[in-house]
Design an enzyme around this catalytic site. Structure first.
Site, PDB file in Angstrom:
ATOM      1  N   HIS A 278       0.878  -1.261  -0.084  1.00  0.00           N
ATOM      2  CA  HIS A 278       0.042  -0.404  -0.234  1.00  0.00           C
ATOM      3  C   HIS A 278       0.992   1.183   0.373  1.00  0.00           C
ATOM      4  O   HIS A 278       0.742   2.168  -0.610  1.00  0.00           O
ATOM      5  CB  HIS A 278      -1.146  -0.116   0.995  1.00  0.00           C
ATOM      6  CG  HIS A 278      -1.816   1.775   1.275  1.00  0.00           C
ATOM      7  ND1 HIS A 278      -2.496   1.790   1.213  1.00  0.00           N
ATOM      8  CD2 HIS A 278      -1.009   1.882   2.503  1.00  0.00           C
ATOM      9  CE1 HIS A 278      -3.195   2.508   1.331  1.00  0.00           C
ATOM     10  NE2 HIS A 278      -2.044   3.685   1.867  1.00  0.00           N
ATOM     11  N   GLU A 279       2.064   1.478   0.987  1.00  0.00           N
ATOM     12  CA  GLU A 279       2.437   2.678   0.611  1.00  0.00           C
ATOM     13  C   GLU A 279       2.992   2.582  -0.319  1.00  0.00           C
ATOM     14  O   GLU A 279       3.571   4.111  -0.908  1.00  0.00           O
ATOM     15  CB  GLU A 279       3.670   1.961   1.766  1.00  0.00           C
ATOM     16  CG  GLU A 279       2.838   2.354   3.335  1.00  0.00           C
ATOM     17  CD  GLU A 279       1.922   2.795   3.405  1.00  0.00           C
ATOM     18  OE1 GLU A 279       2.369   4.507   3.232  1.00  0.00           O
ATOM     19  OE2 GLU A 279       1.002   3.338   4.378  1.00  0.00           O
ATOM     20  N   HIS A 282       1.645   4.028  -3.241  1.00  0.00           N
ATOM     21  CA  HIS A 282       2.189   5.658  -2.905  1.00  0.00           C
ATOM     22  C   HIS A 282       3.052   6.274  -3.568  1.00  0.00           C
ATOM     23  O   HIS A 282       2.853   7.650  -4.299  1.00  0.00           O
ATOM     24  CB  HIS A 282       1.401   6.301  -1.615  1.00  0.00           C
ATOM     25  CG  HIS A 282       0.505   6.643  -0.977  1.00  0.00           C
ATOM     26  ND1 HIS A 282      -1.135   6.779  -1.290  1.00  0.00           N
ATOM     27  CD2 HIS A 282      -0.172   5.332   0.353  1.00  0.00           C
ATOM     28  CE1 HIS A 282      -1.780   6.569  -0.214  1.00  0.00           C
ATOM     29  NE2 HIS A 282      -1.109   5.985   1.086  1.00  0.00           N
TER      30      HIS A 282
END
Length: 418
Positions: A278-279, A282
């Site tokens: 998820h990170e 980004h």
């Protein structure tokens, strides 16, 4: 005017508190809609009855403290002007030195100290609430240390920015907002660059990830996403909180992949890898750069609108407040009040953009890991450890949430077709 200010402010604030209390404790519904009962998004399926009760209470009290503090700075800035405190701070700074680069920072220090003292009880209440519900673990001494670090970093940065700002106002009364915006661009980039290596280590100890096998897997994911990272950092957060987090921040050579030790301790490896995916999402989707570009654009609009309102306000009430004009640093509380109100107005839009970016990162993560069970499990565990409300009241969501609600996130993951 002073007596009228006290009466009206107290009356409006008390009415506001009563309305918000009624909304959070009586009117707003908690829990999930009937259609989501029994699904992975239903906290009743992964939380005990006691955890459910605590999460609802904690969410209510946490939101109530947020709403109590929301107008507090506005009241302080107005009070400083109405009661002539701003003029006293200005006069004291000018008695100490006639030089702008000395008397303006003195004024900022005095105003920051007053604001910090008056808002401290609410900050302490937030800390107490977190500790009482088992989220916060930090000692009072450690918490005060972080508070003082934040105060001095914020005051030093603010003193520098405000000094430069008033130099521009005094030299370019019709274009100061534009020149201020032009200077803010390199400043924001610089702060984003130094954040991971200069500011963050003032609060926490960072070290290389203690699990080399997990680090290797995370770096393999980073390499797949073309992230120029050579190591993964672990930060000791368990001495402060039981909540979990992970992030990728910084730009250029200072970019860092960071995991809280609480995340490592509470999630299994597949769940940690989903969180890191998820990170990484980004970064891949350039959310950091879009955030920077958005901040630059919002700053441009905010400075221009603030400039227009600021001149009107000082022309209208400056004499009443004993403020000599827009070039007088005693006008600063009015300017801060205007910027704070503009920020509040823009906040729901900014949060909506943030929620969309977080949803995009969730989609990237599930596509990268292809592990729906780990993804759902990680969000459920995040909910439990932080006593989060999976489906907060609408007003709370739109004014506080930069992420989609856990109900929305888990539902999206459960509907994902592997």
């Amino acid at each position: 005017m002073k007596k009228r200010f006290v009466i009206w402010t107290a009356g409006i604030y008390i009415l506001y508190v009563l309305v918000m209390g009624a909304y959070l404790f009586w009117w707003a519904d908690f829990g999930v809609p009937e259609a989501y009962e029994g699904t992975g998004a239903d906290p009743a399926t992964f939380m005990t009855d006691r955890q459910l009760e605590l999460s609802q209470d904690y969410s209510r009290y946490q939101s109530m403290l947020y709403f109590l503090g929301l107008p507090l700075e506005w009241i302080i800035y107005l009070g400083v002007l109405v009661f002539g405190v701003s003029r006293l701070f200005r006069d004291f700074g000018e008695r100490v030195s006639r030089f702008t680069f000395i008397n303006i920072p003195i004024y900022v220090l005095l105003l920051s100290t007053l604001t910090w003292v008056l808002t401290f009880p609410l900050d302490y209440a937030r800390r107490t609430l977190s500790v009482n519900y088992g989220i916060g673990t930090q000692s009072f001494t450690g918490w005060m240390r972080d508070q003082l670090i934040s105060f001095w970093i914020g005051t030093l940065i603010m003193a520098m920015l405000i000094t430069v700002l008033y130099v521009l106002i005094r030299r370019f009364q019709k274009r100061w907002w534009l020149y201020a915006w032009m200077l803010m661009i390199p400043f924001m980039i610089f702060m984003m660059y130094i954040q991971p290596v200069v500011i963050d280590p003032l609060y926490n100890d960072f070290s290389r990830l203690s699990n080399p096998q997990l680090e290797e897997k995370i770096l393999a994911m980073a390499e797949q996403a073309d992230i120029p990272a050579e190591r993964v950092y672990e930060v000791n957060m368990s001495e402060k909180t039981n909540a979990m987090n992970a992030y990728v921040n910084g730009i250029g050579s200072n970019l860092r992949i960071v995991l809280w030790d609480t995340t490592l301790n509470k999630l299994d490896e597949s769940e940690v890898l989903f969180i890191m995916a998820h990170e990484i999402g980004h970064y891949v989707k350039n959310h950091l750069l879009w955030m920077l570009a958005g901040s630059i654009a919002v700053t441009f609009g905010g400075l221009y609108v603030g400039y227009r309102i600021f001149h009107v306000v000082i022309n209208r009430w400056g004499n009443t407040w004993k403020v000599k004009g827009v070039t007088d640093v005693a006008s600063l509380p009015a300017l801060l009040l205007i910027f704070s109100l503009l920020s509040f107005i823009a906040n729901p839009v900014e949060l909506a953009v943030s929620r969309n970016a977080e949803k995009s990162a969730d989609e990237y993560a599930i596509e990268m890991t292809q592990d729906r069970e780990a993804a759902v499990g990680s969000f459920q565990q995040l909910t439990v450890t932080a006593l989060s409300d999976v489906n907060p009241p609408a007003l709370v969501k739109y004014l506080r949430y930069g992420h989609p609600t856990m109900m929305e996130r888990i539902t999206m993951l459960e509907s994902y077709q592997q």
